[in-house]
Design an enzyme around this catalytic site. Structure first.
Site, PDB file in Angstrom:
ATOM      1  CD  GLU A   1      46.827  67.152  16.275  1.00  0.00           C
ATOM      2  OE1 GLU A   1      46.194  66.139  15.976  1.00  0.00           O
ATOM      3  OE2 GLU A   1      46.513  68.293  15.871  1.00  0.00           O
TER       4      GLU A   1
ATOM      5  CD  GLU B   1      49.463  69.646  12.452  1.00  0.00           C
ATOM      6  OE1 GLU B   1      48.228  69.541  12.355  1.00  0.00           O
ATOM      7  OE2 GLU B   1      50.213  68.697  12.740  1.00  0.00           O
TER       8      GLU B   1
HETATM    9  P1  P53 Z   1      42.803  66.218   8.787  1.00  0.00           P
HETATM   10  C1  P53 Z   1      41.903  66.246  15.154  1.00  0.00           C
HETATM   11  C2  P53 Z   1      41.684  67.580  15.457  1.00  0.00           C
HETATM   12  C3  P53 Z   1      42.582  68.542  15.029  1.00  0.00           C
HETATM   13  C4  P53 Z   1      43.710  68.173  14.298  1.00  0.00           C
HETATM   14  O1  P53 Z   1      43.491  67.018   9.982  1.00  0.00           O
HETATM   15  C5  P53 Z   1      43.939  66.847  14.003  1.00  0.00           C
HETATM   16  C6  P53 Z   1      43.049  65.868  14.446  1.00  0.00           C
HETATM   17  C7  P53 Z   1      43.270  64.423  14.144  1.00  0.00           C
HETATM   18  O2  P53 Z   1      42.849  64.097  12.850  1.00  0.00           O
HETATM   19  O3  P53 Z   1      45.039  66.395  13.358  1.00  0.00           O
HETATM   20  C8  P53 Z   1      46.056  67.237  12.845  1.00  0.00           C
HETATM   21  O4  P53 Z   1      43.906  65.751   7.897  1.00  0.00           O
HETATM   22  C9  P53 Z   1      47.218  66.331  12.513  1.00  0.00           C
HETATM   23  C10 P53 Z   1      47.545  66.235  11.058  1.00  0.00           C
HETATM   24  C11 P53 Z   1      46.257  66.357  10.262  1.00  0.00           C
HETATM   25  C12 P53 Z   1      45.698  67.755  10.488  1.00  0.00           C
HETATM   26  O5  P53 Z   1      45.455  67.981  11.860  1.00  0.00           O
HETATM   27  O6  P53 Z   1      42.063  65.111   9.426  1.00  0.00           O
HETATM   28  O7  P53 Z   1      48.391  66.634  13.246  1.00  0.00           O
HETATM   29  O8  P53 Z   1      48.247  65.036  10.797  1.00  0.00           O
HETATM   30  O9  P53 Z   1      46.418  66.108   8.892  1.00  0.00           O
HETATM   31  C13 P53 Z   1      44.429  68.030   9.734  1.00  0.00           C
HETATM   32  O10 P53 Z   1      41.905  67.194   8.090  1.00  0.00           O
END
Ligand code: P53
Length: 476
Positions: free
Chosen positions: A176, A374
């Site tokens: 990201e 993801e």
């Molecule tokens: P968490 C922001 C917006 C979308 C995805 O997020 C993001 C973020 C930054 O936090 O992060 C990704 O755990 C990231 C993972 C993360 C996952 O989304 O904050 O690549 O490491 O765990 C979910 O709910």
């Protein structure tokens, strides 16, 4: 009816710092994730000056995959995973980050982990830098403020490519990379780039310079990977959060267009090896990237990525404000609620069609294979007699898989695979919570760090197993 290819890579994703634990085991050094406390939906995580006493650092133990990996990978195999996306904790390989020689014990851990996956025909998919920079590099060099980081990263990447070239085909350089702009950018500047913004400093300027170094480092790593082994495929990793205009008012359309440029130019550089014209014009106007060399530009051009990896969770909707004739996107000012979408407890909108939209948007510009690395739904789960009935998660994933299939089968997009977040419950990156759960497998641990760490199969576990078995045909 046409169907997905037989070799479509169904799997699941995680990142080392969010699930491995073992933060001081095997010679591992301290990473940026090791000095971040637990927050909540309403309270941010704090970044402390080193590891302090009596603070709750959820990543230190996480779910202790370090000591449970055989058991966990067996569960992934039971679901039928064909691939598993994780990252290599930089601090296991280079505890401080600027060493010349890697730490053999760290390298050995990933050999064992990848071998365990391959035993079940699960292909490891690896991110090199996923929010887990060596803390020493921040203290000594200021993180990605410093051009020297390029050499440290490339050395780390070279060591990994050489060591694991026969076990890992698909790689990604920076997770990201584009989330440092926009939403919560100071937090992301720290987690992505190891930069603490000083008071009075222009965070945006710092970000553009750091991102430039990262893009150059990524391009050199891509080039090296191909020299080390022609079969390696190295992608970028972009957070795809489509930014929709609120309505058809031309100013709102233009605002959304400029906002998309501001969030996705990183992908242009990764894929084409050049800064797009709008970004050159913007940087010139602002005078931001003062350190860009002729060699940098050659490197960018010579190390374009092989595929486009991306995360997708949600879309956002924005509207222009009258005081901003140049349409400089500021999420705090421009973001509005989408009247058609519901949001999760953490405020993330649920928009399955946005996934298909984002894939089309990427495909129109870049004509590269894509990989959804993801996608998932963070939610609290309730355990009843050892069972977890997470139909909200099943619904979310089902709707997104339906849209993903349309993107492939109706829009003709070349998609390598789908690794939902997260293979198993892990620590949230944004909030540090355990209770913001994404996994198919429940882990008995709460936000205070208490629990037996026992693993339980959720309803979504059995559902996803059927999805994979039927190659995405059976979604009920
Ligand atoms: P968490 C922001 C917006 C979308 C995805 O997020 C993001 C973020 C930054 O936090 O992060 C990704 O755990 C990231 C993972 C993360 C996952 O989304 O904050 O690549 O490491 O765990 C979910 O709910």
């Amino acid at each position: 009816m046409s169907v997905l290819n037989d070799d479509f890579l169904w799997g699941g994703a995680v990142a080392a710092h969010q699930f491995e634990g073992g933060w001081k085991v095997g010679g591992k050094g301290i990473s940026v994730a090791d000095i971040m406390t637990a927050g909540s939906a309403s309270e941010n995580r704090t970044i402390t000056d080193g590891v302090l006493d009596k603070k709750n650092y959820p990543n230190h133990e996480a779910i202790d995959f370090y000591h449970h990996y055989k058991q966990d990978i067996k569960l992934f195999a039971e679901m039928g995973f064909r691939c598993f996306r994780t990252s290599i904790a930089w601090t296991r390989i280079f505890p401080k980050g600027d060493e010349k020689q890697p730490n053999e014990e760290g390298l050995k851990f990933y050999d064992d982990l990848f071998d365990e996956c391959l035993k079940y025909n699960i292909q490891p998919i690896v991110t090199l830098s996923h929010f887990e920079l060596p803390y020493y590099l921040i203290e000594k060099y200021g993180g990605w403020r410093n051009r020297k980081m390029i050499d440290f990263f490339v050395n780390f990447a070279d060591v990994c490519f050489k060591r694991y070239q026969n076990k890992v085909k698909y790689w990604m350089t920076f997770n990201e990379i584009n989330n440092q702009t926009g939403y919560n950018n100071e937090f992301c500047l720290f987690t992505n780039s190891g930069i603490k913004v000083k008071s009075g400093e222009n965070a945006e300027q710092v970000m553009y310079q750091a991102a430039h170094y990262e893009l150059v480092a990524s391009s050199i790593a891509v080039r090296h990977a191909h020299v080390i082994n022609k079969g390696l495929q190295v992608g970028c990793m972009i957070a795809m959060v489509p930014l929709y205009p609120l309505d058809s008012k031309p100013a709102n359309i233009m605002m959304a267009e400029k906002a998309m440029q501001k969030r996705y130019w990183f992908a242009d550089v990764h894929v084409t090896g050049e800064y797009p014209t709008f970004m050159k014009a913007f940087l010139k106007k602002k005078g931001y990237t003062t350190d860009v060399t002729h060699d940098d530009l050659i490197n960018l051009k010579k190390g374009t990525v092989d595929y486009l990896g991306f995360s997708y969770y949600m879309s956002k909707t924005i509207k222009a404000t009258d005081d901003n004739p140049e349409y400089e996107y500021d999420d705090y000012k421009n973001d509005v609620q989408n009247p058609f979408l519901k949001v999760s407890e953490w405020g993330w909108s649920v928009d399955p069609e946005g996934l298909r939209y984002g894939m089309n948007w990427f495909n129109d510009r870049f004509h590269l294979p894509q990989f959804i690395v993801e996608n998932g739904f963070g939610s609290r789960d309730v355990v009843e007699n050892g069972e977890i009935h997470d139909n909200y998660r099943i619904n979310y994933l089902r709707q997104h898989i339906i849209e993903m299939k349309k993107a492939v089968l109706e829009d003709g997009i070349d998609l390598l695979g789908y690794t939902p977040w997260s293979a198993i419950d892990i620590v949230s990156a944004g909030t540090g919570q355990m209770e913001k759960r994404y996994g198919f497998i429940y882990v008995d641990k709460d936000d205070e760090g208490k629990g037996t760490l026992a693993r339980l199969r959720k309803d979504s576990f059995y559902w996803y197993k059927k999805v994979i078995e039927s190659n995405g045909q059976e979604l009920d």
